[in-house]
Design a protein around this motif. Structure first.
Motif, PDB file in Angstrom:
ATOM      1  N   SER B 100      16.479 -52.059 -16.153  1.00 40.44           N
ATOM      2  CA  SER B 100      16.851 -50.744 -16.645  1.00 40.44           C
ATOM      3  C   SER B 100      17.385 -49.929 -15.467  1.00 40.44           C
ATOM      4  N   VAL B 101      18.052 -48.819 -15.803  1.00 41.77           N
ATOM      5  CA  VAL B 101      18.583 -47.937 -14.765  1.00 41.77           C
ATOM      6  C   VAL B 101      17.456 -47.478 -13.843  1.00 41.77           C
ATOM      7  N   LEU B 102      16.333 -47.080 -14.450  1.00 39.29           N
ATOM      8  CA  LEU B 102      15.220 -46.565 -13.642  1.00 39.29           C
ATOM      9  C   LEU B 102      14.670 -47.652 -12.709  1.00 39.29           C
ATOM     10  N   GLY B 144      22.988 -37.066 -12.059  1.00 35.44           N
ATOM     11  CA  GLY B 144      23.183 -36.764 -13.478  1.00 35.44           C
ATOM     12  C   GLY B 144      22.994 -37.970 -14.373  1.00 35.44           C
ATOM     13  N   LEU B 145      22.150 -38.894 -13.935  1.00 37.76           N
ATOM     14  CA  LEU B 145      21.940 -40.114 -14.725  1.00 37.76           C
ATOM     15  C   LEU B 145      20.565 -40.145 -15.391  1.00 37.76           C
ATOM     16  N   GLU B 146      19.808 -39.020 -15.322  1.00 35.20           N
ATOM     17  CA  GLU B 146      18.411 -39.072 -15.775  1.00 35.20           C
ATOM     18  C   GLU B 146      18.276 -39.424 -17.254  1.00 35.20           C
ATOM     19  N   GLU B 147      19.295 -39.056 -18.045  1.00 32.64           N
ATOM     20  CA  GLU B 147      19.241 -39.359 -19.476  1.00 32.64           C
ATOM     21  C   GLU B 147      19.288 -40.862 -19.726  1.00 32.64           C
ATOM     22  N   LEU B 148      19.843 -41.591 -18.770  1.00 33.02           N
ATOM     23  CA  LEU B 148      20.088 -43.021 -18.973  1.00 33.02           C
ATOM     24  C   LEU B 148      18.983 -43.884 -18.380  1.00 33.02           C
ATOM     25  N   ALA B 149      17.896 -43.240 -17.927  1.00 34.09           N
ATOM     26  CA  ALA B 149      16.860 -43.967 -17.186  1.00 34.09           C
ATOM     27  C   ALA B 149      16.399 -45.249 -17.880  1.00 34.09           C
ATOM     28  N   GLY B 150      16.267 -45.211 -19.212  1.00 33.62           N
ATOM     29  CA  GLY B 150      15.730 -46.369 -19.926  1.00 33.62           C
ATOM     30  C   GLY B 150      16.770 -47.396 -20.315  1.00 33.62           C
ATOM     31  N   GLU B 151      18.050 -47.067 -20.113  1.00 35.50           N
ATOM     32  CA  GLU B 151      19.116 -47.975 -20.539  1.00 35.50           C
ATOM     33  C   GLU B 151      19.197 -49.216 -19.665  1.00 35.50           C
ATOM     34  N   PRO B 152      19.544 -50.352 -20.250  1.00 35.25           N
ATOM     35  CA  PRO B 152      19.869 -51.494 -19.395  1.00 35.25           C
ATOM     36  C   PRO B 152      21.187 -51.232 -18.678  1.00 35.25           C
ATOM     37  N   VAL B 153      21.281 -51.661 -17.431  1.00 35.71           N
ATOM     38  CA  VAL B 153      22.461 -51.373 -16.618  1.00 35.71           C
ATOM     39  C   VAL B 153      23.742 -51.858 -17.277  1.00 35.71           C
ATOM     40  N   SER B 154      23.649 -53.003 -17.954  1.00 36.22           N
ATOM     41  CA  SER B 154      24.858 -53.600 -18.523  1.00 36.22           C
ATOM     42  C   SER B 154      25.505 -52.686 -19.576  1.00 36.22           C
ATOM     43  N   LEU B 156      26.032 -49.515 -19.097  1.00 32.83           N
ATOM     44  CA  LEU B 156      26.649 -48.381 -18.415  1.00 32.83           C
ATOM     45  C   LEU B 156      28.142 -48.602 -18.186  1.00 32.83           C
ATOM     46  N   PRO B 157      28.953 -47.543 -18.359  1.00 29.09           N
ATOM     47  CA  PRO B 157      30.363 -47.673 -17.992  1.00 29.09           C
ATOM     48  C   PRO B 157      30.487 -47.830 -16.471  1.00 29.09           C
ATOM     49  N   HIS B 158      31.653 -48.331 -16.056  1.00 28.50           N
ATOM     50  CA  HIS B 158      31.843 -48.687 -14.657  1.00 28.50           C
ATOM     51  C   HIS B 158      31.550 -47.542 -13.693  1.00 28.50           C
ATOM     52  N   GLY B 159      32.053 -46.353 -14.032  1.00 29.74           N
ATOM     53  CA  GLY B 159      31.858 -45.193 -13.156  1.00 29.74           C
ATOM     54  C   GLY B 159      30.382 -44.907 -12.925  1.00 29.74           C
ATOM     55  N   HIS B 160      29.601 -44.989 -13.990  1.00 32.11           N
ATOM     56  CA  HIS B 160      28.174 -44.757 -13.860  1.00 32.11           C
ATOM     57  C   HIS B 160      27.492 -45.847 -13.049  1.00 32.11           C
ATOM     58  N   GLN B 161      27.984 -47.067 -13.184  1.00 31.47           N
ATOM     59  CA  GLN B 161      27.413 -48.153 -12.384  1.00 31.47           C
ATOM     60  C   GLN B 161      27.632 -47.904 -10.891  1.00 31.47           C
ATOM     61  N   GLY B 165      24.734 -47.455  -8.100  1.00 34.84           N
ATOM     62  CA  GLY B 165      24.683 -48.200  -6.843  1.00 34.84           C
ATOM     63  C   GLY B 165      24.358 -47.262  -5.686  1.00 34.84           C
ATOM     64  N   MET B 166      24.963 -46.081  -5.720  1.00 34.30           N
ATOM     65  CA  MET B 166      24.699 -45.108  -4.660  1.00 34.30           C
ATOM     66  C   MET B 166      23.287 -44.555  -4.782  1.00 34.30           C
ATOM     67  N   ALA B 167      22.832 -44.360  -6.027  1.00 30.15           N
ATOM     68  CA  ALA B 167      21.473 -43.850  -6.244  1.00 30.15           C
ATOM     69  C   ALA B 167      20.435 -44.827  -5.683  1.00 30.15           C
ATOM     70  N   VAL B 168      20.657 -46.119  -5.886  1.00 31.10           N
ATOM     71  CA  VAL B 168      19.722 -47.126  -5.371  1.00 31.10           C
ATOM     72  C   VAL B 168      19.646 -47.023  -3.850  1.00 31.10           C
ATOM     73  N   ALA B 169      20.824 -46.884  -3.220  1.00 34.60           N
ATOM     74  CA  ALA B 169      20.860 -46.783  -1.761  1.00 34.60           C
ATOM     75  C   ALA B 169      20.183 -45.495  -1.284  1.00 34.60           C
ATOM     76  N   LEU B 170      20.454 -44.398  -1.990  1.00 31.01           N
ATOM     77  CA  LEU B 170      19.902 -43.107  -1.575  1.00 31.01           C
ATOM     78  C   LEU B 170      18.384 -43.075  -1.726  1.00 31.01           C
ATOM     79  N   ALA B 171      17.878 -43.813  -2.720  1.00 26.82           N
ATOM     80  CA  ALA B 171      16.433 -43.858  -2.947  1.00 26.82           C
ATOM     81  C   ALA B 171      15.704 -44.433  -1.732  1.00 26.82           C
ATOM     82  N   ALA B 172      16.419 -45.210  -0.917  1.00 28.08           N
ATOM     83  CA  ALA B 172      15.814 -45.784   0.285  1.00 28.08           C
ATOM     84  C   ALA B 172      15.733 -44.763   1.424  1.00 28.08           C
ATOM     85  N   GLU B 173      16.184 -43.537   1.162  1.00 34.15           N
ATOM     86  CA  GLU B 173      16.144 -42.451   2.141  1.00 34.15           C
ATOM     87  C   GLU B 173      16.781 -42.810   3.479  1.00 34.15           C
ATOM     88  N   PRO B 174      18.091 -43.104   3.435  1.00 36.04           N
ATOM     89  CA  PRO B 174      18.771 -43.507   4.670  1.00 36.04           C
ATOM     90  C   PRO B 174      19.040 -42.321   5.594  1.00 36.04           C
TER      91      PRO B 174
END
Ligand SMILES: Nc1ncnc2c1ncn2[C@@H]1O[C@H](COP(=O)(O)OP(=O)(O)OP(=O)(O)O)[C@@H](O)[C@H]1O
Ligand SMILES: [Mg+2]
Lengths: 341, 263
Positions: B100-102, B144-154, B156-161, B165-174
C-alpha cells in the motif's frame, strides 16, 4: 471508531474461536488414527515446521536448496550432543537449532553474494558439502550409515503423571506443542516490521537499501531464523526416529519441501501448511491404500504440474476462489428471481 | 534560507567509473553546498545516473573520491550512507508495487523506527511503530497523498508514483537528497507543484541535488547547475550563465535526441 473497535473485537473473537476449534481437532486427531498413521502424524507435524520455516526464508525472495540439510545439521547436532556429551534431550534440541542457525550465519557470507538462480545453486552446493562431511568423517558423524540409537526424549515420571515418548501419541503432542510455539514466533516475526522489511527486500531491494535497510543483514537474519527452526524440526525428528543418515537429508527430500510450498502457495502463512497436509494425506492414505507407493515421485510431479497450471497461487487461493464462486452462485439465482419475467 | 551555505556538504573529486571499456564517468569533480538546490544536467547517456549510483554507494568508484561533510565515503554501503543522511531517488518508478502507499513510506521510516528483535516479537515496539506510522502519514500529507494511504501503489497514476518515490526517500530524513529526474512524466501542473515541494524540502534544511531534463524546471529551481557531457564536467555556473553557454548549447544540439532541451 466505535464500530471499527467492535468489528475488531468480533474478528479477534472469531479468530480465537477458530484457533480453539483447530486445537481441539488436533488434540482429538491421534485417537482417530491407527498406530502407523499416528507415526505419520508425528512426521507431518515436524514437516509443517520445516516448510513454514522455509517460507520465512522465501519472504526475502531467495529460494534455497539447502534447507533440508540445515534441518539435518540440527538433527546431527542434537543427536551428537545427547549421545557423546550427555546433554539432556530437550536442551540438545535447542542447541541443535542454534547450531543450524550458526551454520546459516556462516554460510550467508558466501551465499548472499549471489542472488536468484545463483543463490539456489550455491545453497545446493553448500548443502552437498555438509553432507559430504557427514559421509566422510565417520567419527563423529557415523559416515554413510549415520547415527543410530539416538537417545529418545526422556520419559516424564512423576507420581501423578507418567508419559512415555516412545508412544507416537505422546510424541505427537510434544511435537505439536513445540511446533505451535515455533509457528507462533514465525507468525509474529512476519507480522512485525521485520516481516515488512523482508517483503520490501523481495520486491525492490535497491529501494530498501537506499532508505537504510542493510539488505545483507536482513537476508542473513531471515536465513538464520529459518535455519534455527529447521534445526528444531531436525532435533524433533532425530529423537523420534532414533537414527539419522546423510541420505535422509538429500536433495530428494528438499524437492518434497519445494513441492509442498509451491502446491500450497507461499503468499500466505497457511499456504505451505495446507500444501504439506494435503500432500501427506494424499501420499500416505490414498496412495498407500491403492498400493501406488512406488509411483510417489510420478504422482508428486503430476500434482506439481497440475497445480502450477491450474492453481498458480497454490491451494491457499482455493478457499477465496470457492467463496467467490459460492457467492456468485447464491447471488445468481436470487438476482435472476428478482428480474421481472 | 535561499542563499546556499559556504560549506560543501557533498563533494566529488576526480570521480571515475568504468564499465569494461566504457568510461561512464570520467574524472568528474563538483561540490554541493549546504542548503542548495544543485542541478546536474547533460545529454542522454552523459553519466548522470551513474554519478548518482556511485555517490549513493550502488557502484564503487573506479577512481576518485566522494566526500560527505568532509568525510571520505567512497565505496561505503548504500544503507550506511542513508544512515548518515545521504538518500537518493530513482529514475522511473521504483517503488514497492505490491505494498500500500502507506507501507511504502513506512519502509522509508526504517532508520527512524528502531527496536530490538525481542521487542518486535512480543510487541513492545508498538510505541516506535505508532510514531513511525504518524511520521509516514505526515510525509504523505506533505505531498498531498494522505487520502491514498490505503491504496495499492499499482492503482496510482504515474505522477503520484513519482511523488511517492520522493516521499519514501524523505521519510528517511535525509540531509542530502539526490533526485533522479523527479519531474519526468508529469504534466505542467504537477511539475509546478513538485517544484514548490522541492523548494519546501530545501527550506526544511535538506540539501538537494537533482538530475532533470525539463530545462525550464531546472533553470527555475536550481541555484547552481553542473553540466556534464561524456562523463566529464563541461560547465558549471548559475542558471543564466549555463543557459547561454555556447559549449552547453553545442553539447545538447550535438546529441541525437537532446536537441531542443536547452532552448
Ligand atoms: N551497469 C552498467 N553497465 C554498463 N554500462 C552502463 C551501466 N550503467 C550505465 N552504463 C552506461 O554508462 C553511460 C552513462 O549512463 P547513465 O545512465 O549514467 O546516463 P544518464 O546521464 O543518466 O542518461 P539519461 O539522461 O538517459 O538517464 C551510458 O552509456 C550507459 O549505457
Ligand atoms: Mg539517467
Amino acid at each position: 471508531m466505535q464500530a471499527a473497535g467492535t468489528g475488531g473485537l468480533v474478528r479477534r473473537t472469531a479468530w480465537r474461536l477458530r484457533l480453539v476449534f483447530l486445537f481441539a481437532m488436533l488434540a482429538a486427531l491421534p485417537y482417530l488414527l491407527s498406530y502407523s498413521q499416528q507415526e505419520i502424524a508425528v512426521l507431518l507435524v515436524i514437516n509443517v515446521l520445516l516448510v513454514c520455516s522455509y517460507r520465512l526464508l522465501t519472504l526475502t525472495g531467495e529460494w534455497s536448496l539447502g534447507h533440508v540439510v540445515i534441518m539435518g545439521v540440527g538433527a546431527y547436532a542434537s543427536a551428537l550432543l545427547a549421545k557423546q556429551f550427555g546433554v539432556p534431550v530437550p536442551l540438545s534440541m535447542l542447541l541443535g537449532g542454534c547450531m543450524a542457525a550458526a551454520t546459516a550465519a556462516l554460510l550467508s557470507f558466501p551465499l548472499f553474494r549471489m542472488k536468484g538462480f545463483y543463490f539456489l545453486i550455491g545453497s545446493f552446493a553448500a548443502g552437498e558439502i555438509i553432507r559430504l562431511i557427514w559421509k566422510r568423517f565417520t567419527d563423529p558423524f557415523g559416515g554413510p550409515k549415520g547415527l543410530k540409537r539416538i537417545d529418545p526424549f526422556p520419559d516424564i515420571e512423576a507420581s501423578f503423571l507418567s508419559v512415555d515418548f516412545y508412544e507416537p501419541v505422546n510424541y505427537y503432542f510434544l511435537a505439536l506443542a513445540v511446533v505451535s510455539v515455533s509457528l507462533f514466533v514465525l507468525y509474529r516475526i512476519e507480522r512485525s516490521r521485520i516481516g515488512l522489511t523482508f517483503h520490501a527486500i523481495h520486491w525492490q531491494d535497491r529501494l530498501a537499501e537506499s532508505v537504510g535497510v542493510d539488505t545483507f543483514r536482513y537476508r542473513t537474519l531471515a536465513f538464520v531464523i529459518a535455519s534455527f527452526f529447521a534445526g528444531i524440526a531436525g532435533g524433533l525428528y532425530a529423537h523420534y526416529v532414533g537414527a539419522v543418515n546423510p541420505t535422509r537429508f538429500s536433495v530428494d527430500q528438499m524437492v518434497y519441501v519445494l513441492v509442498w510450498a509451491i502446491v500450497g502457495g507461499t503468499a500466505t502463512f497457511h499456504g505451505p501448511i495446507l500444501g504439506v497436509v494435503v500432500l501427506t494425506v494424499i501420499n500416505e492414505i490414498v496412495l498407500r491404500a491403492l498400493g501406488l507407493d512406488t509411483a510417489r515421485p510420478l504422482i508428486y510431479g503430476a500434482i506439481l504440474i497440475l497445480s502450477v497450471l491450474y492453481l498458480p497461487n497454490g491451494l491457499e487461493s482455493l478457499g477465496p476462489r470457492l467463496q467467490a464462486r459460492w457467492r456468485r452462485w447464491r447471488g445468481g439465482p436470487a438476482a435472476a428471481g428478482r428480474e421481472p419475467a | 534560507m535561499n542563499v546556499p551555505g559556504e560549506r560543501p556538504i557533498l563533494e566529488a573529486r576526480g570521480l571515475t567509473r568504468r564499465f569494461g571499456g566504457l568510461v561512464a564517468v570520467n574524472n568528474f569533480s563538483f561540490s554541493v553546498h549546504e542548503d542548495a538546490i544543485h542541478g546536474l544536467i547533460g545529454p542522454n547517456g552523459a553519466g548522470k545516473t551513474t554519478t548518482f549510483n556511485v555517490i549513493s554507494g550502488f557502484y564503487a568508484p573506479t577512481a576518485g573520491r566522494v566526500l560527505f561533510r568532509g568525510l571520505d565515503i567512497s565505496g561505503r554501503k548504500t544503507s550506511a550512507l542513508a544512515a548518515m543522511g545521504l538518500v537518493r531517488t530513482f529514475q522511473g518508478s521504483t517503488l514497492f508495487q505490491e505494498f500500500s502507499v502507506l507501507d511504502n513510506v513506512r519502509v522509508g521510516r526504517h532508520l527512524g523506527a528502531r527496536a530490538g528483535f525481542l521487542s518486535r516479537l512480543i510487541g513492545t515496539d508498538r510505541i516506535s511503530e505508532r510514531e513511525a506510522d504518524a511520521k509516514a502519514r505526515e510525509t504523505l500529507a506533505f505531498f498531498g497523498l494522505e487520502e491514498l494511504a490505503g491504496e495499492p501503489v499499482s492503482n496510482l497514476p504515474h505522477g503520484h508514483q513519482r511523488m511517492l518515490g520522493m516521499a519514501v526517500a524523505l521519510a528517511a530524513e535525509p540531509k542530502v537528497l539526490l533526485l533522479d529526474e523527479p519531474f519526468t512524466g508529469m504534466n505542467p501542473e504537477e511539475t509546478r507543484r513538485m517544484m514548490a515541494l522541492v523548494r519546501r524540502i530545501r527550506d526544511r534544511g535538506v540539501t538537494i541535488m537533482l538530475v532533470e531534463h525539463d530545462m525550464q524546471a531546472v533553470m527555475n529551481l536550481c541555484d547552481i547547475i553542473t553540466v556534464m557531457n561524456f562523463g566529464a564536467l563541461l560547465v558549471e555556473g548559475a542558471p543564466e550563465a549555463v543557459r547561454n553557454d555556447p559549449a552547453v548549447i553545442e553539447a545538447y544540439l550535438g546529441s541525437t535526441d537532446g536537441a531542443g532541451h536547452a532552448s
